[in-house]
Design an enzyme around this catalytic site. Sequence first.
Site, short mmCIF file in Angstrom:
data_model
loop_
_atom_site.label_atom_id
_atom_site.label_comp_id
_atom_site.label_asym_id
_atom_site.label_seq_id
_atom_site.Cartn_x
_atom_site.Cartn_y
_atom_site.Cartn_z
N LYS A 1 0.84 -1.01 -0.15
CA LYS A 1 -0.09 0.24 -0.02
C LYS A 1 1.11 1.19 0.02
CE LYS A 1 -4.16 2.54 0.16
NZ LYS A 1 -4.47 2.86 -0.43
N SER A 2 0.76 1.95 -0.47
CA SER A 2 1.71 3.56 -0.69
C SER A 2 1.72 4.02 0.81
CB SER A 2 0.79 4.45 -1.62
OG SER A 2 0.54 3.98 -2.62
N ASN B 1 -13.12 3.72 -4.65
CA ASN B 1 -12.91 3.50 -3.43
C ASN B 1 -12.08 4.62 -3.24
OD1 ASN B 1 -10.03 3.11 -2.54
ND2 ASN B 1 -9.92 2.03 -4.41
N ALA B 2 -12.13 5.06 -2.15
CA ALA B 2 -11.43 6.58 -1.47
C ALA B 2 -11.44 6.08 -0.49
CB ALA B 2 -12.55 8.08 -1.59
N ASN C 1 3.62 6.37 -6.65
CA ASN C 1 2.37 6.83 -6.71
C ASN C 1 1.71 7.86 -7.07
OD1 ASN C 1 -0.55 6.47 -6.91
ND2 ASN C 1 -1.00 5.80 -4.47
N CYS D 1 -3.47 8.84 -7.79
CA CYS D 1 -3.81 8.69 -6.73
C CYS D 1 -4.56 9.69 -7.57
CB CYS D 1 -4.29 8.71 -5.34
SG CYS D 1 -5.75 8.65 -4.11
N ASN E 1 -3.41 3.59 -13.04
CA ASN E 1 -4.11 3.37 -11.56
C ASN E 1 -5.17 3.46 -12.19
OD1 ASN E 1 -4.92 3.96 -8.58
ND2 ASN E 1 -2.66 5.39 -8.65
N GLY F 1 -5.29 -3.07 -13.91
CA GLY F 1 -5.98 -2.97 -14.75
C GLY F 1 -7.29 -3.79 -14.74
N GLY F 2 -8.49 -4.54 -13.61
CA GLY F 2 -9.27 -5.42 -14.37
C GLY F 2 -8.64 -6.66 -14.50
C1 DHB Z 1 -6.50 5.11 -3.37
C2 DHB Z 1 -5.26 5.71 -3.91
C3 DHB Z 1 -5.46 4.94 -4.77
O1 DHB Z 1 -3.92 5.51 -5.77
C4 DHB Z 1 -6.30 4.19 -5.80
O2 DHB Z 1 -6.01 4.06 -6.92
C5 DHB Z 1 -7.23 4.90 -5.17
C6 DHB Z 1 -7.74 5.03 -3.38
C7 DHB Z 1 -7.25 5.10 -1.53
O3 DHB Z 1 -5.94 5.36 -0.54
O4 DHB Z 1 -8.29 6.40 -1.74
#
Ligand code: DHB
Length: 318
Positions: A60-61, A84-85, A140, A143, A205, A256-257
């Site tokens: 995860k970033s 998602n957010a 990243n 996002c 992304n 992607g998918g």
């Molecule tokens: C989030 C980060 C991302 O890079 C993405 O593509 C979607 C969601 C996030 O942590 O909200």
Amino acid sequence: MAVDNFYYKEEKRKMTERLATTVAGLKLANPTMLASGILGYTGLSLKTVIDAGAGAVVTKSMGLEPRTGYPNPTVVQTDCGLLNAMGLPNPGISHFKEEMKQLKRTGVPIILSIYGYSLEEFVKVAEAAAEMGADAIELNVSCPHIERAGAEIGCDSTLLTEIVKQVKKAINVPVIVKLTPNVTNIAEIAKAAEKAGADAITAINTIKAMSIETETARPLLANKFGGLSGPAIKPIAVRCIYDVYKSIDVPIIGCGGVANWRDAIELMLAGASAVQIGTAIAFKGPEVFSSVTAGIDAYLNRKGFKNLKELVGLAHNH
Ligand code: DHB
């Protein structure tokens, strides 16, 4: 028995040869990778994915400081994928040091995804990641809903160039740049990243999207906007990879998918040397890695390809 054993060993050797791939100097036993954002917070969850057969994993970033992320709801299921957010929740890069120590023992490449709010922050996080033994870092810069740290960078080739250049100067592990599809010309951005020194490009992304609840008229995500992933975005990924492949020489990691071997092959025919899997894990579990790998191998064998290289970008011949 001895003859059986010989053929078994020979088949196994051919399979190993067929599936191996090198991306940004990283040797992968097979071309499947865990995409950033799914099961990537802890060493234990990453180990689960490694045990399930992933050729490499992306965390995860991580940023310089811990972040709690956005309030709930952070994930919405749509007809065609996940929205998602999360708000980049993470414990901060320094907290990943212990996890990294455990993961290094697996021998599978560990790629640390990082983000930053400034050029200086990107460099600091990259240095910390390299120091703790990351085999590569993935920037990243894509996002779709974080102000100042995400796609704002990935949409601006001047800013992106400066970040990639400085990060490359600061560390000597491979640098992968993950691009957003939310741009007019992704090939141009990929070219800028390559020129600045990127060792590979991850395309793509998530796509900025939104869902609204009809009875209450409320946006479903607390953050209103999120990133769409899963089956809906596969054709977009294929088009982006196809475009990027024509403009750069460094390898592309497709994302992607991807949910089955056919999806993986499609991204490779467009130009990807490896593929990341994320959303499909939520629906199929970590077993998706071994099923995709087995399917890719059967395809290569059936079509008479000796290795993955023979397949990458083949759609461009038509
Ligand atoms: C989030 C980060 C991302 O890079 C993405 O593509 C979607 C969601 C996030 O942590 O909200």
